[in-house]
Design a protein around this motif. Structure first.
Motif: not given
Length: 134
Positions: A107-114
């Motif tokens: 998966y890829t992290v989407v949005g603005d949070r780590t």
């Protein structure tokens, strides 16, 4: 002359926008911080590894498996997306176990949070912590 300056201004503004967008779309690297490593008591073939794994926005966790078990706990959550599927929340407090040799992630992290995850592995000594899934 005014028309030429207006056109030049528009071109420069669009170019700056493209550069800004391109900069935000650059994939980020996953950061792994090893917090500890120890042999398994009474078993010379395995070891315990503890890591803090940080997935910044845009980072991709490729599909992989481990040469042992992984127990994880999500410390700080965020949103992830597998290609072709709807985004999914990985909330703080989520926990689980990934079994030996079973592929996961992708998966890829989407949005603005780590997303920050504490992972504890019990793995075979001398083998890689993780390997790409076939």
């Amino acid at each position: 002359m005014r028309r030429w300056l207006a056109t030049l201004g528009l071109v420069l503004a669009c170019g700056a926008g493209v550069i800004a967008l391109g900069g935000s779309a650059v994939a980020q690297e996953i950061k792994r911080t090893e917090l500890g490593r120890s042999p398994v008591s009474g078993d010379d073939t395995r070891e315990i590894v503890m890591q803090l794994v940080e997935f910044p926005p845009g980072a991709t966790s490729p599909r992989h498996f481990h040469n042992g078990e992984e127990s994880f706990y999500v410390i700080e959550g965020g949103t992830v997306q597998v290609a072709g599927k709807e985004p999914k929340e990985r909330p703080a407090g989520e926990r689980g176990i990934n079994q030996r040799g079973v592929p996961h992630a992708g998966y890829t992290v989407v949005g603005d949070r780590t997303i920050k995850i504490l992972s504890v592995y019990v793995i075979d000594k001398g083998k890689p912590l993780q390997e790409p899934a076939p």
